[in-house]
Structures are given as C-alpha cells and as structure tokens.
Write a protein that holds these residues in place. Structure first.
Motif, PDB file in Angstrom:
ATOM      1  N   ASN A  38     -16.590 -52.056  47.021  1.00 46.38           N
ATOM      2  CA  ASN A  38     -17.464 -52.767  47.948  1.00 46.38           C
ATOM      3  C   ASN A  38     -17.067 -54.111  47.999  1.00 46.38           C
ATOM      4  OD1 ASN A  38     -18.983 -50.338  47.650  1.00 46.38           O
ATOM      5  ND2 ASN A  38     -20.297 -51.142  46.273  1.00 46.38           N
ATOM      6  N   ARG A  39     -16.253 -54.787  47.003  1.00 41.56           N
ATOM      7  CA  ARG A  39     -15.977 -56.318  47.101  1.00 41.56           C
ATOM      8  C   ARG A  39     -14.855 -56.264  48.036  1.00 41.56           C
ATOM      9  NH1 ARG A  39     -14.805 -58.454  40.812  1.00 41.56           N
ATOM     10  NH2 ARG A  39     -13.685 -59.873  42.178  1.00 41.56           N
ATOM     11  N   LEU A  57     -16.605 -56.469  51.627  1.00 42.41           N
ATOM     12  CA  LEU A  57     -17.132 -57.803  51.776  1.00 42.41           C
ATOM     13  C   LEU A  57     -15.971 -58.805  52.165  1.00 42.41           C
ATOM     14  CD1 LEU A  57     -19.781 -57.726  49.009  1.00 42.41           C
ATOM     15  CD2 LEU A  57     -20.269 -57.657  51.611  1.00 42.41           C
ATOM     16  N   GLU A  58     -15.042 -58.500  51.377  1.00 40.32           N
ATOM     17  CA  GLU A  58     -13.936 -59.597  51.735  1.00 40.32           C
ATOM     18  C   GLU A  58     -13.306 -59.509  53.138  1.00 40.32           C
ATOM     19  OE1 GLU A  58      -9.276 -59.684  50.119  1.00 40.32           O
ATOM     20  OE2 GLU A  58     -10.932 -58.899  48.841  1.00 40.32           O
ATOM     21  N   ASN A  99     -15.047 -58.460  55.657  1.00 38.25           N
ATOM     22  CA  ASN A  99     -16.205 -58.559  56.494  1.00 38.25           C
ATOM     23  C   ASN A  99     -16.748 -57.314  57.048  1.00 38.25           C
ATOM     24  OD1 ASN A  99     -16.579 -61.433  56.214  1.00 38.25           O
ATOM     25  ND2 ASN A  99     -14.903 -61.744  57.538  1.00 38.25           N
ATOM     26  N   PRO A 140     -19.235 -54.025  56.489  1.00 42.67           N
ATOM     27  CA  PRO A 140     -20.429 -53.336  55.400  1.00 42.67           C
ATOM     28  C   PRO A 140     -20.029 -52.611  54.432  1.00 42.67           C
ATOM     29  CG  PRO A 140     -20.516 -52.250  57.523  1.00 42.67           C
ATOM     30  CD  PRO A 140     -19.485 -53.107  57.622  1.00 42.67           C
ATOM     31  N   VAL A 141     -20.998 -52.811  53.391  1.00 46.78           N
ATOM     32  CA  VAL A 141     -20.627 -51.925  51.789  1.00 46.78           C
ATOM     33  C   VAL A 141     -20.951 -50.516  52.333  1.00 46.78           C
ATOM     34  CG1 VAL A 141     -21.047 -51.675  49.637  1.00 46.78           C
ATOM     35  CG2 VAL A 141     -20.740 -54.055  50.734  1.00 46.78           C
TER      36      VAL A 141
END
Length: 154
Positions: free
Chosen positions: A49-50, A53-54, A56, A58-59
C-alpha cells in the motif's frame, strides 16, 4: 528429526509461510492469501500500500481490492531480497494473483530462504524498501519489454 517434524516446526515458527512436501523429492514454500487470518490477515500488505501511494496510485481499486500485493509482486520482492544469493537460482516459481509459491528439490534450502524472507517481511521498514525497489525495477523491465515489442511492430 524427520521431514514431517521439520516441516511442522517450520510451519509453526514461520507463519504465515508454510512448506509442503510433494512426496516427489520436491518441496514448496507457500503464502496463500486466502489462508491468511487473524494477525496475518493482511500480512505484508502495508508495504504494498505504501508503494501504491509512493507512485501516486490508489491503494484499492473500484471493487475494493488492493491494487498491489499479488503473488507475482511477492515473487519480484522475494527475488530482490535474495538478489546475488548463489542459491536463489535453485528456486522455481509458480505464483498467481492469490499467492506466492516457490519450489525446490531441497528442504533445507526452502527452510533457509523461508526463514530469512519471513524475517525481512517482519521488519516493516526494510520490507517496504525492498517492495518499492523490486516493484519499480519490475515495472521498468515491463516497460522496456513493451517498448521493444512496440518498436518491433513498426
């Protein structure tokens, strides 16, 4: 200690990873996502998940499914974690969206890699760094292959 006892010990000490004896001289190290529950329900998912986000993304997707963390991505992470290990070439993979599965004809080899990989996974920061590096590298290779394929289509 016989093979069954060794496998049972490994499976107890290295949850949620487990080893299967295929009774053919071959063993598999497994992480089947559908079997994850309790404290391991979303094992390692935070690092994926990180990564989303890194970069850009969506999770989760529109269906509520995580966008990253498939068995194929776990394979890329496993390979990155053991990059340069001379014994990593003895491992074969059969991953799928729902799980990470690798095979070898050596129980000690899989016990060793499985124990070491679980230790990496349990170190949240280290695991997140390896996930990011592995998936960026994997995405770059896919992009190169697609560019080569498209270039050959001209």
């Amino acid at each position: 200690m016989d093979i069954r006892q060794r496998i049972n010990r490994f499976n107890t000490e290295n949850r949620p990873f487990y080893i299967v004896d295929h009774d053919s001289g071959e063993y598999s190290l497994c992480l089947a996502f559908s079997f994850l529950d309790g404290e391991y329900k979303e094992f390692g998912q935070d690092a994926f998940n990180r990564y989303a986000l890194e970069i850009n993304e969506p999770v989760v997707d529109g269906r509520g499914m995580f966008t990253h963390g498939s068995g194929y991505e776990w394979q890329a992470v496993f390979e990155k974690a053991f990059e340069g290990d001379p014994n990593s070439g003895r491992i074969r993979y059969d991953c799928e969206a729902g799980g990470f599965f690798c095979y070898a004809d050596s129980l000690p080899l899989l016990e060793d890699f499985g124990t070491r990989f679980r230790a990496v996974c349990m170190d949240g920061e280290k695991f997140a760094e390896i996930v990011s590096a592995a998936l960026k590298e994997d995405a770059g290779q896919q992009c190169m292959q697609e560019a080569m394929c498209m270039g050959g289509m001209k």
